[in-house]
Design an enzyme around this catalytic site. Structure first.
Site, PDB file in Angstrom:
ATOM      1  N   ASP A 299       0.833  -1.198   0.000  1.00 22.34           N
ATOM      2  CA  ASP A 299       0.000   0.000   0.000  1.00 22.34           C
ATOM      3  C   ASP A 299       0.872   1.255   0.000  1.00 22.34           C
ATOM      4  O   ASP A 299       2.013   1.222   0.471  1.00 22.34           O
ATOM      5  CB  ASP A 299      -0.861   0.061   1.269  1.00 22.34           C
TER       6      ASP A 299
HETATM    7  N1  URA Z   1      -1.155  -6.053   3.705  1.00 21.26           N
HETATM    8  C1  URA Z   1      -1.641  -4.804   3.776  1.00 21.26           C
HETATM    9  O1  URA Z   1      -2.675  -4.566   4.385  1.00 21.26           O
HETATM   10  N2  URA Z   1      -0.953  -3.815   3.160  1.00 21.26           N
HETATM   11  C2  URA Z   1       0.194  -4.023   2.510  1.00 21.26           C
HETATM   12  O2  URA Z   1       0.767  -3.066   1.984  1.00 21.26           O
HETATM   13  C3  URA Z   1       0.701  -5.326   2.447  1.00 21.26           C
HETATM   14  C4  URA Z   1      -0.004  -6.331   3.053  1.00 21.26           C
END
Ligand code: URA
Length: 243
Positions: free
Chosen positions: A102
């Site tokens: 993310d």
């Molecule tokens: N899980 C998440 O919630 N975000 C990420 O960036 C990676 C795994």
């Protein structure tokens, strides 16, 4: 496996549209045979010729990036936000991120131009483990941690078993640091898992990817994987073991 017209376009033969026309016009051969079907897929081992000239294959490259928060794990952003590729400007090959982190997640992400390798690293059936360190609001109960371990019902199905370890509890701020290892890579999976137990993630970092760790890398830094590491990752995906 990639569509022939995409392979031609990537090799710089012509645009995607013009590459399609070359195929339709019978100017492209795969392993010595003329192919006019646009849906044809080829692998790296197939010999592709355009008007009698063999395509030069791009070398595969593999990088490990410590992504800081505030970067998108995409190749391009329409809104002009920073992407992980801004952190590796010297690379000429057409690399892309392997899986996704993310915008607000930091940590390890691989970049490559090898689609088959990317598939091995990301498809849950190959079981490549990724460990995240999450700072969460609230202090998860033992039962909640066990729920995370066993698998938790999310809107897109139950998560696979995970390894979970609470490393720090701060009663003053009512927060905890939890390490979680998963091999799936669903969208915002870790955040959604913690939401499901009522402890939303405040900060998230991917600390390890298979046997690779952040050791020697600061946020924003990148290094090439060694040939040995690439091989180890492949073997791990294909056999479940290293070496
Ligand atoms: N899980 C998440 O919630 N975000 C990420 O960036 C990676 C795994």
């Amino acid at each position: 496996m990639e569509r022939l017209q995409k392979v031609l376009a990537r090799a710089g033969v012509a645009s995607r549209r013009k590459s399609e026309q070359l195929i339709i016009d019978g100017k492209v051969k795969v392993n010595g045979k003329v192919v006019t079907e646009l849906g044809t897929k080829v692998t790296r081992t197939d010999r592709v010729e355009v008007e009698g000239i063999e395509l030069v294959k791009e070398q595969f490259v593999y990088y490990l990036l410590y992504k800081p928060r505030g970067y998108l794990s995409t190749v391009h952003d329409e809104k002009g936000r920073k992407t992980v590729l801004d952190l590796v400007p010297h690379v000429e090959e057409r690399i892309f991120p392997v899986g996704r982190l993310d915008y607000d997640t930091s940590g390890l992400i691989l970049l490559t131009n090898d689609g088959d390798f990317s598939y091995l690293m990301t498809h849950p059936k190959f079981g490549i483990k990724k460990t995240y360190v999450a700072k969460v609001k609230g202090i998860p109960s033992r039962e909640s941690l066990r729920q995370l371990e066993r698998g938790i019902e999310l809107e897109d199905g139950k998560t696979a078993p995970a390894r979970v370890k609470m490393s720090t509890v701060d009663r003053k701020t009512g927060t905890a640091i939890v390490e979680i290892t998963i091999h799936e890579g669903r969208n915002r999976q870790v955040r959604r898992m913690f939401d499901a137990i009522g402890c939303p993630v405040q900060k998230l970092r991917r600390e390890s990817f298979a046997m690779l760790t952040t050791r020697g890398l600061n946020a924003g830094e990148v290094r090439e994987l060694t040939t040995h590491e690439v091989k180890q990752l492949r073997v791990l995906a294909e056999t479940g073991k290293i070496g």
